[in-house]
Design a protein around this motif. Structure first.
Motif, PDB file in Angstrom:
ATOM      1  N   PRO A 233       6.629  12.697  -4.414  1.00  0.00           N
ATOM      2  CA  PRO A 233       6.308  14.082  -4.039  1.00  0.00           C
ATOM      3  C   PRO A 233       4.829  14.427  -4.115  1.00  0.00           C
ATOM      4  O   PRO A 233       4.390  15.381  -3.468  1.00  0.00           O
ATOM      5  CB  PRO A 233       7.117  14.904  -5.057  1.00  0.00           C
ATOM      6  N   ASN A 234       4.045  13.672  -4.900  1.00  0.00           N
ATOM      7  CA  ASN A 234       2.633  13.994  -5.082  1.00  0.00           C
ATOM      8  C   ASN A 234       1.698  13.070  -4.310  1.00  0.00           C
ATOM      9  O   ASN A 234       0.476  13.158  -4.458  1.00  0.00           O
ATOM     10  CB  ASN A 234       2.271  13.943  -6.569  1.00  0.00           C
ATOM     11  N   LEU A 235       2.257  12.184  -3.496  1.00  0.00           N
ATOM     12  CA  LEU A 235       1.438  11.215  -2.776  1.00  0.00           C
ATOM     13  C   LEU A 235       0.565  11.924  -1.736  1.00  0.00           C
ATOM     14  O   LEU A 235       1.064  12.590  -0.833  1.00  0.00           O
ATOM     15  CB  LEU A 235       2.329  10.178  -2.083  1.00  0.00           C
ATOM     16  N   GLU A 236      -0.766  11.758  -1.880  1.00  0.00           N
ATOM     17  CA  GLU A 236      -1.721  12.398  -0.984  1.00  0.00           C
ATOM     18  C   GLU A 236      -2.394  11.399  -0.035  1.00  0.00           C
ATOM     19  O   GLU A 236      -2.855  11.799   1.034  1.00  0.00           O
ATOM     20  CB  GLU A 236      -2.801  13.120  -1.792  1.00  0.00           C
ATOM     21  N   GLU A 237      -2.465  10.125  -0.440  1.00  0.00           N
ATOM     22  CA  GLU A 237      -3.117   9.115   0.394  1.00  0.00           C
ATOM     23  C   GLU A 237      -2.249   7.866   0.477  1.00  0.00           C
ATOM     24  O   GLU A 237      -1.753   7.377  -0.543  1.00  0.00           O
ATOM     25  CB  GLU A 237      -4.493   8.733  -0.187  1.00  0.00           C
ATOM     26  N   PHE A 238      -2.082   7.363   1.691  1.00  0.00           N
ATOM     27  CA  PHE A 238      -1.408   6.080   1.887  1.00  0.00           C
ATOM     28  C   PHE A 238      -2.250   5.239   2.835  1.00  0.00           C
ATOM     29  O   PHE A 238      -2.579   5.671   3.942  1.00  0.00           O
ATOM     30  CB  PHE A 238       0.000   6.255   2.460  1.00  0.00           C
ATOM     31  N   LYS A 239      -2.602   4.027   2.356  1.00  0.00           N
ATOM     32  CA  LYS A 239      -3.415   3.116   3.154  1.00  0.00           C
ATOM     33  C   LYS A 239      -2.684   1.786   3.298  1.00  0.00           C
ATOM     34  O   LYS A 239      -2.311   1.171   2.294  1.00  0.00           O
ATOM     35  CB  LYS A 239      -4.780   2.891   2.486  1.00  0.00           C
TER      36      LYS A 239
END
Length: 700
Positions: free
Chosen positions: A583-589
């Motif tokens: 729920p708190n994921l702000e960046e995915f690379k």
């Protein structure tokens, strides 16, 4: 030596009896004959008595005014004695024939008389308050609010201190958290920074009850009360300092004249972020005409204004000085010779102390430079010196590779930062560096096995290793506290990612792991990171066969940044099911990776609630179906080397938070789709969205 009346005993007499020391350093015993030597011995004994009295007074609850009285009497006597001896010696040395130059007994009689009279006066003061000299001083445990002596508080309880909210939240959280009955929460910081105000506000909070809160200016005291890191009360920011000044001068409901803002902020800057100092200056400004020239005068005479309010400011700050051990006072006072805000190199300061005679040789035969470093660290821990930059070891030259870990480093006990390259493993003896906070190592071969005693280094905050490293499981006794301050670890071997290891690093915030080359070990062993409840950033790389393993990683919900680099043969559906559970994921690379499936199709239920940055590099993705509802808070979309991707989902233009789409060496059709999205938004009057297209290849 001729003494300025403004100087204290410590600047004049130093930490050893300077009268005798002057003669010893010149090594000219032929100047001293007969009764003269006996007289000097007597003076030496008197000076040592003075030393002992002041040393005991600085450690006791002795009244500060009486300490100042003692210092004044002793300073005058010792300064007079020193002047007489120094002047006579200089006269003798000027005589060409040494045989006619002798330090006569009669030359010292006025000195003896002055010292004896002072000794009697000191003995009277000491005998009258002898019981107080036996009581050692300590810091106050704040268990009930006390206003009996507001002058001695860091600042009065009525002061409005802006910028305290964040500190208060942290303290309240620690006070109402699952602490044992014996836990003590500590607040440390320099005098006048607002520790007592913060403590009172925390104490009055309705949710706080089974708790002990201690405020202290000395970090060592805070650590002694509780080995967990004390809360260090920070200085006010420029913004909050300016708000405090305005409230004090104009009142919280009144605006300040615009022409006073620039000079007002300059005044706040000179107050160094101390709420107490700002309050004193604000009190003065409230009596000054609200005109530019008047405020400029205050800025020019800031130091004089503070000095004119001893009861409100200097007396509070003076407590830190009066409670200093006798050997640290001259070192601290010597810094007044530098101008305000002057940055002093450590080596220069310590050499100055040595040259002035402030540093004495220690019983364990330490070099004077080492003793000086101890003195400096002590002053820093007492929050009397502000550290601008810490260096104490970094060997950056890529050509320097030690044959093994340089064992001489283990002697640098006060080392806090270490960066070095070497062959082999790190030895057990590194555990002697108990003050080490940052460890950065490059080695050959890349795989390092860390010593088990690494678990004893409680102050470690960052471990950054060039290659994947094995971290042995801690012994049972080490798990009581583990490495409570460790916030970053890279790079950790996959086989070291056990529950025992993760339990020993509970406050880890950033972690980089290298996947094993053994596919069976990776696919059949669960990577459970749920114990790392503070983890914010995680990176996995070099996974030759990711498969569906990502679904079984057990990510903590605290994760905000996730990066997968050179991870191959995964399914886009598994990526989706994993990310939507964070729920708190702000960046995915996803970098330089290749999937088993070439289509990423999202349903209406697949929502990445907090995602703000999405970066896809490679991946073999050719078809992407998604709507604006899948990424409601996306701000930045970055695509690199997506050669096969046909187009970006058209609905992305409807994401109201989206600010930019960046394409690096992508297909021509993907570039065109990005341009089309931006053009459609511009046609509707939305000029916030921007597209950036970068090309380094001529063909795709």
């Amino acid at each position: 030596m001729f003494c300025d009346e403004k100087k204290s005993l410590w600047e004049c007499a130093f930490s050893d009896p300077f009268i005798v020391k002057s003669l010893d350093e010149r090594n000219i015993p032929e100047l001293v004959h007969g009764h003269t030597a006996e007289t000097l011995d007597s003076l030496h004994a008197t000076a040592e008595y003075f030393q002992q009295v002041l040393e005991n007074a600085s450690k006791s609850r002795f009244d500060t005014e009486k300490i100042k009285s003692l210092e004044e009497k002793i300073r005058v006597a010792v300064s007079y004695a020193e002047d007489v001896v120094e002047m006579k010696i200089s006269q003798i040395i000027k005589v060409s024939r040494w045989t006619s130059g002798i330090l006569q007994h009669r030359d010292l009689l006025p000195v003896v008389k002055k010292m004896d009279v002072t000794k009697k006066q000191v003995m009277e003061i000491v005998s009258h308050d002898a019981d107080q000299l036996l009581e050692f001083s300590g810091d106050s445990l704040i268990d009930t609010p006390s206003t009996s002596n507001p002058v001695l508080s860091d600042q009065s309880g009525d002061d409005i201190v802006h910028g305290i909210d964040d500190d208060l939240k942290i303290i309240i959280k620690r006070l109402i958290g699952p602490l044992s009955d014996l836990d003590i929460v500590t607040i440390s910081g320099m005098g006048g920074i607002g520790k007592t105000t913060l403590a009172r506000k925390a104490y009055d909070h309705l949710t706080v009850r089974s708790r002990v809160l201690l405020t202290t200016r000395e970090t060592e005291v805070a650590m002694y009360a509780n080995t967990c890191s004390p809360h260090e009360k920070s200085l006010l920011s420029a913004e909050n300092g300016w708000r405090l000044l305005c409230d004090k001068v104009f009142g919280p409901k009144y605006d300040h004249p615009p022409e006073l803002e620039e000079i007002g902020k300059e005044i706040v800057e000179k107050c160094q972020g101390l709420p107490l100092t700002i309050s004193v200056i604000a009190g003065h400004l409230s009596k000054v005409a609200r005109a530019l020239e008047g405020w400029k005068d205050v800025a020019r005479t800031l130091s004089e204004i503070i000095a004119s309010h001893p009861d409100k400011c200097l007396r509070v700050l003076g407590l830190s000085y009066h409670h200093l051990p006798y050997h640290l006072k001259p070192c601290f006072l010597s810094m007044s010779s530098f101008r305000v805000d002057f940055q002093v190199e450590t080596w220069r300061l310590i050499r100055l102390w040595i040259a002035e005679g402030f540093i004495r040789s220690s019983e364990n035969c330490k070099r004077l430079e080492e003793v000086g470093m101890d003195y400096l660290e002590d002053l820093i821990s007492r929050n009397l010196i502000m550290v601008r930059k810490r260096r104490v070891l970094a060997i950056f030259n890529e050509d320097i590779m030690f044959k093994s870990f340089p064992l001489v480093i283990k002697k640098l006990f006060h080392l806090r930062y270490l960066q070095v390259r070497f062959h082999g493993d790190i030895p057990e003896s590194i555990s002697k560096l108990q003050n080490l906070q940052t460890l950065i190592c490059g080695s050959y071969p890349y795989n390092i096995t860390l010593p088990r005693k690494i678990w004893m280094m409680k102050n470690l905050r960052c471990i950054r290793l060039e290659g994947p490293s094995n971290l042995p499981s801690p012994r049972a006794e080490s798990l009581v506290t583990g490495l409570p301050n460790l916030e970053e670890f890279s790079i950790l071997c996959y086989n070291s990612c056990t529950n025992e290891v993760f339990s020993g690093i509970p406050n880890l915030k950033r972690l980089i792991i290298q996947a094993p080359f053994n596919i069976e070990e990776f696919t059949h062993r669960l990577l459970d990171m749920s114990r790392l409840t503070k983890l914010e950033a995680f990176k996995l790389y070099e996974s030759p066969f990711l498969g569906d393993s990502i679904k079984r990683f057990g990510f903590p919900t605290s994760l905000r940044r996730l990066s997968l680099t050179r991870c191959c043969y995964f399914y886009w559906a598994d990526i989706t099911s994993t990310l939507i559970m964070l729920p708190n994921l702000e960046e995915f690379k996803l970098k330089r990776s290749r999937s088993l499936s070439h289509e990423w199709i999202l349903s209406d239920k697949d929502e990445f609630k907090s995602l703000k940055l999405l970066l896809l590099s490679g991946g073999g993705l050719s078809r992407w179906e998604a709507s604006n509802d899948n990424f409601p808070n996306l701000k930045r979309l970055v695509l690199k080397n997506c050669w096969f991707l046909q187009e970006i989902p058209a609905d992305f233009g409807e994401i109201c938070t989206l600010e930019s789409i960046e394409l690096h060496d992508c297909s021509t059709t993907a570039d065109d789709s990005a341009r089309k999205i931006v053009q459609e938004q511009e046609d509707m009057g939305n000029n916030i969205l921007n597209v950036y297209i970068h090309k380094s290849r001529s063909k795709f």
